[in-house]
Enzyme design. Sequence first.
Site, PDB file in Angstrom:
ATOM      1  N   GLU A 112      12.915   0.846   4.241  1.00  0.00           N
ATOM      2  CA  GLU A 112      13.065  -0.362   3.815  1.00  0.00           C
ATOM      3  C   GLU A 112      13.393  -0.548   2.359  1.00  0.00           C
ATOM      4  O   GLU A 112      12.547  -0.433   1.656  1.00  0.00           O
ATOM      5  CB  GLU A 112      11.635  -1.138   4.203  1.00  0.00           C
ATOM      6  CG  GLU A 112      11.729  -2.614   3.843  1.00  0.00           C
ATOM      7  CD  GLU A 112      10.432  -3.413   3.391  1.00  0.00           C
ATOM      8  OE1 GLU A 112      10.346  -4.567   3.683  1.00  0.00           O
ATOM      9  OE2 GLU A 112       9.563  -2.743   3.088  1.00  0.00           O
ATOM     10  N   ASP A 170       8.012   1.982   4.317  1.00  0.00           N
ATOM     11  CA  ASP A 170       7.689   0.677   3.647  1.00  0.00           C
ATOM     12  C   ASP A 170       8.002   0.304   2.195  1.00  0.00           C
ATOM     13  O   ASP A 170       7.547   1.390   1.663  1.00  0.00           O
ATOM     14  CB  ASP A 170       6.317   0.275   3.778  1.00  0.00           C
ATOM     15  CG  ASP A 170       5.788  -1.111   3.469  1.00  0.00           C
ATOM     16  OD1 ASP A 170       6.140  -2.430   4.392  1.00  0.00           O
ATOM     17  OD2 ASP A 170       5.198  -1.257   2.680  1.00  0.00           O
TER      18      ASP A 170
HETATM   19  C1  GLC Z   1       7.156  -4.379   3.226  1.00  0.00           C
HETATM   20  C2  GLC Z   1       6.441  -4.917   4.447  1.00  0.00           C
HETATM   21  C3  GLC Z   1       5.789  -6.251   4.165  1.00  0.00           C
HETATM   22  C4  GLC Z   1       4.649  -5.985   3.439  1.00  0.00           C
HETATM   23  C5  GLC Z   1       5.162  -5.380   2.214  1.00  0.00           C
HETATM   24  C6  GLC Z   1       3.812  -4.617   1.362  1.00  0.00           C
HETATM   25  O1  GLC Z   1       7.913  -5.302   2.575  1.00  0.00           O
HETATM   26  O2  GLC Z   1       7.633  -5.227   5.411  1.00  0.00           O
HETATM   27  O3  GLC Z   1       5.170  -6.872   5.411  1.00  0.00           O
HETATM   28  O4  GLC Z   1       3.939  -7.099   3.034  1.00  0.00           O
HETATM   29  O5  GLC Z   1       6.105  -4.310   2.375  1.00  0.00           O
HETATM   30  O6  GLC Z   1       3.526  -3.529   2.101  1.00  0.00           O
END
Ligand code: GLC
Length: 539
Positions: free
Chosen positions: A260, A206
């Site tokens: 991500e 994440d």
């Molecule tokens: C990422 C997740 C999102 C979350 C953010 C903070 O972007 O996909 O849903 O709010 O991180 O953890």
Amino acid sequence: MFHNDDRDWWRHATIYQVYPRSFADANGDGVGDLAGIRAKLGYLHSLGINAIWFSPWYPSPMADAGYDVADYRDIDPSFGTLAEAEALIAEAHELNIRTIVDIVPNHCSDAHAWFQRALAEGPGSPARDLFWFRAGRGEHGELPPNDWTSVFNGPAWTRVADGEWYLHLFAPEQPDLNWENPLVRAEFTDILRFWFDRGVDGIRIDSAAMCVKDPDLADFDPAAPPTPHPFVDRDEIHDIYRSWRVVADAYETPRALIGEVWLADIDRFAQYLRPDEMHAAFNFDFLGCPWDAKALRHCVDATLASHAGVGAPSTWVLCNHDVTRTVTRYGRAETGFEHGLRQARHLLPTDEALGLRRARAAALLTLALPGSVYVYQGEELGLPDVERLPDETRQDPIYHRSGGVDPGRDGCRVPLPWSAEGTSHGFSPAGAAPAWLPQPDWSHLTVAAQQADPASMLRLYQTALAIRGSEAGLGDGPMTWLDTRDDVLAFTRPGDFTCLVNLSADPVDLPAHTEVLLSSIALDGGRLPSDAAVWLRTP
Ligand code: GLC
């Protein structure tokens, strides 16, 4: 039985994102759970996916839907138990489905034992150094230590009772961890092993580009940030993922790291995919790309070139739990996605029938491109975003921290419709509490209704995934563009396979072919209609 022999599964897999709160509710509390997921594994198997990525399932106060993790080694009681998670992982493996858990390294929850200890032990304590605690500015420290703002609006600092401030790039309930501290690094290595030892095949990382901060914590203008950026994509971050790769590679069947990484610079993005770092990362350029042939072709070419440079497989993503669903945005005049434009586009006129037609074509496009594909739960049902949620049901901190101005992301998180029986279109058993986010009338979109309709989105996905599974030339490997007009995409894959996508306003002729394998809508007198795609066997 589970096959260990496909060590490179992440290069070509179709990976299905389960958002546990909204997938299936077995215990009737209106919130999805692990028992619900286990009961639906047969559905996922018959859909034809190869892996499941579970959005966070850990104990959490749910200030950010579980992305505020209170304990990385357990399961939230509303979802079930660790023993159930272990059983789920094992049952998925029996169906030859890999599992990926979501690891959140940038921040934890303010309910995490570390943060509670940091609060209790006070300024200067070693526990505070696991986070970014600082004195404030101003005569009495009443101003935040710098001018950084949170991704979720408002200041990125919150003051605690003893007067110090702590950094949170997201919600105040998500304190940022200090990755300068070796204890933080050791803890996450251990968390990775905890899940890998339980058989999970990979992790989704994440907010992967944000963990490392400039310790100077200097002010900056977000419209013209300095290079390097104070907290996005700093060079030192790569050491973290290199060390994780060593952990992942130590397993007999290597575990996959999937990042991500939201970055505009595609070459910087590719650095995360060097051979000793992550295996793959989500392709957000593709996700944000408008429904436009030239833009899509450019995106595909740029993606393939940047990934080839580091030997990583491309990924193709259209939806996830943070973005507007394709059926909604492809039905609008502006078909691209940008977080910053969510608010401006909210409730703009949408032609959902057109959006669905395009989403069907986009499904065949993505499933034919080289690399792996992500499908977000409900995408295979052609669900639209639910834009008209009652305000009091909205939970996303983006909605609340913007004072209700930004609708946030709840619209793509509404629980799945399964059948005519039970509560909330079969999301919950009969007599259950209402779903945590209310569904509109989705009786025509339930899994049961779509199973019975050969023309449904679900049946399209099932057929496309079955073909993808049996075509040796799909997944990772070469592709070649065919010469076409600018508003049509056509390419071949090994094995005499051709994909044609018509983004023009008129029907187009098919190239010479021996067989139509699948089309997103019925052909029109042997021609491919507008906003449609077809898979062909070509001589
Ligand atoms: C990422 C997740 C999102 C979350 C953010 C903070 O972007 O996909 O849903 O709010 O991180 O953890």
